[in-house]
Design an enzyme around this catalytic site. Structure first.
Site, PDB file in Angstrom:
ATOM      1  N   HIS A   9       4.148  -6.697 -12.698  1.00 42.49           N
ATOM      2  CA  HIS A   9       5.380  -6.907 -12.458  1.00 42.49           C
ATOM      3  C   HIS A   9       5.665  -8.336 -12.679  1.00 42.49           C
ATOM      4  O   HIS A   9       5.380  -8.872 -11.847  1.00 42.49           O
ATOM      5  CB  HIS A   9       5.703  -6.467 -11.188  1.00 42.49           C
TER       6      HIS A   9
ATOM      7  N   HIS B 154      11.148  -5.392 -13.965  1.00 43.30           N
ATOM      8  CA  HIS B 154      10.525  -4.876 -12.858  1.00 43.30           C
ATOM      9  C   HIS B 154       8.961  -4.597 -13.036  1.00 43.30           C
ATOM     10  O   HIS B 154       8.006  -5.232 -12.589  1.00 43.30           O
ATOM     11  CB  HIS B 154      11.109  -3.748 -11.914  1.00 43.30           C
TER      12      HIS B 154
ATOM     13  N   GLU C 168       5.834   5.186  15.786  1.00 39.58           N
ATOM     14  CA  GLU C 168       4.454   5.146  15.467  1.00 39.58           C
ATOM     15  C   GLU C 168       4.188   4.559  14.239  1.00 39.58           C
ATOM     16  O   GLU C 168       2.997   3.880  13.960  1.00 39.58           O
ATOM     17  CB  GLU C 168       4.031   6.614  15.193  1.00 39.58           C
TER      18      GLU C 168
ATOM     19  N   HIS D 148       3.664  20.819  18.331  1.00 37.92           N
ATOM     20  CA  HIS D 148       2.845  19.730  19.097  1.00 37.92           C
ATOM     21  C   HIS D 148       1.283  20.049  19.088  1.00 37.92           C
ATOM     22  O   HIS D 148       0.782  19.303  19.615  1.00 37.92           O
ATOM     23  CB  HIS D 148       3.219  19.466  20.408  1.00 37.92           C
TER      24      HIS D 148
END
Ligand SMILES: Cc1ncc(C[n+]2csc(CCOP(=O)(O)OP(=O)(O)O)c2C)c(N)n1
Ligand SMILES: [Mg+2]
Length: 689
Positions: free
Chosen positions: A29, A277, A429, A490
């Site tokens: 890049h 890019h 998280e 869960h």
């Protein structure tokens, strides 16, 4: 040559090295290094507290290139600034971290210039980046570490810590959720030692950001509690200088500097396009770009005379002075505060204090027992006083994961009071994972906790911890359908397997309280590997270790817990965690029937796989092919221990919402099922024989 000329010459050297490196590799890049070269140059040359001769000096400023695809920008800087290599023993041996030859071999095998910057591989790379958003989120962990270490180690007259963390990010980093989570936390914590530099070039891979990204970033960050400034032209060194000064001086808030840049700056047809890019510019475009820079058109990998010297006189001289001042400060600190100095030294070298594991608890036999998470709370709080740089917290679940340090003086890490050891990551998280990485990279010893099911939410950061070989500790509780009534949303099924699939990550799922204690003894000694400690929510009987083998066997990953007479089993029962108890019950039942079985407790696949063949064959004799493996998790993978003939009692569907007892019956996790499977295994083995 005047100083402004040398500035421009240095900037163009960064640009052309980046273009040439990408062209030679025929991949990479080039556009962003070309655009952001003046920004990175100004920061390094005039502001960064960094000594190229000692890139691991503890109080150095950190520079994080969060848009890791622009790696050539960093490699050019490391080379030109003359950053030295550091070996695994933390010694600098004089050679360059990145040589010109490494740059010429960008993206090739064994080059110090891999596609994306990799911590541990290239000295001076502060963290591995490439997965967008990880770098800026990790920078928050580094800024937290700076604040925590300052609050913990600084004494009147001895400001041992206070480094600033600078991260450079692109549109992608700011689009990713983790970037938002981390920015929210950083603003909340008022981390005024943190600055993000946003390359506002309006380009990502697919084209202009108007395709998918139109929010007002400045307003968003003001909402997070950040100081937001702008530099309207990436080539305006004076404005950049001012922006960096203001960022350093702004109290009580992190700073976002929004820099407008032109990707592929100077490339006649590719500037401001996504073509700049992700692919080399091409020989002709490079020639014309070099002409635009006033560069010799045919020169490749050119470092003009005076450029290296210019860096040496800038960042080099400043860094050397700052570092030597710090070292003499440390000498004084050592005399005035020997205890703290010793802790600082050990922490920085990933060593543990003498006798740190003596207070680890031993639990008496108890048929009711206690939950893995409760045993862990006891172990953690027992060792915490003797290991002051062990810090951590949870993504809002500490009351459930039981990871809170309740010992006297542990305190909370909060905005403005940065000495506490209990961290509050909020329900974030993913950012928690990156912050743990940032803490660990700064050599604090961090743990983070949550429900095992939500390890998925932080997985990319866990993976990076493993890739970087840093000793981050995860405590994942609520480890199976044992969660019961909370139901399948869960109840982890595939999470354990997917953590085991991460190379280098050690998973440990202890069977009872004493294995939990041993797990802490083992995992804290890791210096270069992350670990996931997998714990139950429900109580587990504490095994009578006078009757069964010692829990210290955990260190070898698996061990014979209960054996057949004369150590001659006909069938082996293997399990981890809560299912070990099932096997112990089945073992007794089988003994009553006259069947000779062996119970193997296998808390860690990874640790067992590292044992010598002799030990592994001793635990799992190849001649005993009748085997039953039991784990309340995905059955996939257990074939390697069950063998092709063996039986696996595991999960093959999602769980269900019901009381635990009903779930154990429904999914076959009962001693009777293990006994039945063992009998079946035996009769099949006899047929085979
Ligand atoms: C998490 C993640 N998703 C996707 C990618 C692939 N990727 C690499 S660069 C890029 C675009 C980045 O755009 P931006 O951050 O604006 O960088 P610029 O092109 O402006 O340098 C993408 C999608 C990645 N590296 N990480
Ligand atoms: Mg962009």
């Amino acid at each position: 040559m005047t100083s402004p000329d040398l500035d421009q010459l240095s900037i163009n050297t960064i640009r052309t090295l980046s273009m040439d490196g990408v062209q030679q590799a025929n991949s990479g890049h080039p556009g962003t290094p070309m655009a952001m070269a003046p920004v990175a140059y100004t920061l390094w040359q005039r502001h960064l507290r960094f000594d190229p001769n000692d890139p691991i000096w503890p109080d150095r400023d950190r520079f994080v290139l969060s848009m890791g695809h622009a790696s050539m920008l960093l490699y050019s800087l490391l080379h030109l600034a003359g950053v030295k290599a550091v070996n695994p023993k933390y010694e600098t041996l004089g050679q360059l971290s990145v040589t010109l030859d490494d740059i010429k071999r960008f993206r090739q095998l064994d080059s110090k210039c891999p596609g994306h910057p990799e911590y541990r591989w290239t000295s001076g790379v502060e963290t591995t980046t490439g997965p967008l958003g990880q770098g800026i989120a990790t920078s928050v962990g580094m800024a937290i570490a700076s604040k925590w270490m300052a609050a913990s180690f600084n004494r009147p007259g001895f400001p041992m810590f206070g480094f600033h963390v600078w991260a450079m990010a692109g549109d992608g980093c700011l689009m990713e959720g983790i970037g938002g989570e981390a920015a929210s936390l950083a603003g909340h914590l008022k981390l005024d030692n943190l600055t993000w530099i946003y390359d506002n070039n309006h380009i990502t891979i697919e084209g202009n950001t108007r395709l998918a990204f139109s929010e007002d970033v400045a307003t968003r960050f003001i909402g997070y509690g950040w100081n937001v400034t702008r530099v309207g032209d990436a080539n305006d060194l004076a404005m950049l200088d001012r922006a960096f000064d203001i960022a350093k001086k702004t109290p009580d808030r992190p700073t976002l500097i929004i820099v407008d840049s032109h990707i592929g700056y100077g490339a006649p047809t590719k500037q401001d396009t996504h073509a700049a890019h992700g692919e080399p510019l091409g020989e002709e475009e490079i020639r014309l770009t070099k002409r635009f820079y006033g560069w010799p058109e045919g020169a490749k990998f050119l470092v003009p005379d005076g450029v290296r010297e210019h860096f040496a006189a800038g960042i080099g001289a400043r860094g050397a002075k700052l570092r030597s001042e710090w070292l003499s400060l440390f000498e004084g600190y050592r005399k005035a505060h020997p205890k703290e100095a010793d802790a600082l030294f050990r922490m920085q070298h990933r060593q543990l204090p003498e006798g740190w594991d003596k207070p680890l608890p031993t639990f008496p036999p108890d048929p009711v027992g206690l939950a893995g998470r409760d045993a862990s709370a006891k172990a953690l709080n027992a060792i915490a006083p003797g290991l002051p740089w062990l810090v951590g917290g949870s993504a809002d679940l500490a009351p459930s994961t039981k990871t809170r340090l309740t010992i006297e003086g542990a305190g909370d890490f909060l905005a403005g009071t940065y000495g506490g050891r209990n961290f509050h990551f909020g329900v974030r998280e993913h950012a928690m994972g990156a912050v743990l990485n940032g803490l660990s990279l700064s050599k604090v010893r961090p743990y983070g906790s949550g429900f095992l099911i939500f390890s998925d939410y932080g997985r990319p950061a866990i993976r990076l911890a493993a890739l970087m070989e840093i000793p981050v500790i995860y405590v994942f509780t609520h480890d199976s359908i044992g969660v019961g009534e909370d139901g399948p949303t869960h109840q982890p099924v595939e999470q354990l397997l997917s953590l085991r699939a991460i190379p280098g990550l050690v998973t440990i799922r202890p069977a009872d309280a004493n294995e939990v204690s041993e797990a802490w003894r083992v995992l804290l000694q890791f210096r270069h590997r992350p670990v996931a400690l997998i714990l139950t929510r429900q109580a587990l009987p504490t095994l009578d270790r006078t009757r069964y083998a010692a829990a210290s066997g955990l260190a070898r990953g698996a061990y014979v817990l209960a054996d057949a007479p004369g150590a001659k089993p006909e069938v082996i029962l293997l399990a981890t965690g809560s299912e070990v108890q099932l096997c112990v019950s089945a073992h007794q039942e089988l003994a009553n029937e006259g069947v000779a079985s062996r119970v193997v407790s296998m808390p860690s696949w990874e640790l067992f796989d590292e044992q010598p063949q002799e030990y592994r064959d001793g635990v799992l004799p190849p001649s005993v092919t009748a085997r039953v493996c039991v784990e309340q998790a995905s059955a996939i993978g257990w074939e390697r221990y069950a063998g092709t003939a063996g039986r696996v009692i595991g999960m093959r569907t999602f769980g269900a919402s019901a009381p635990l007892k009903d779930l154990q019956k429904k999914f076959g996790f009962a001693p009777e099922s293990v006994v039945a499977a063992a009998r079946d295994q035996l009769s099949r083995a006899r047929v085979r024989a």
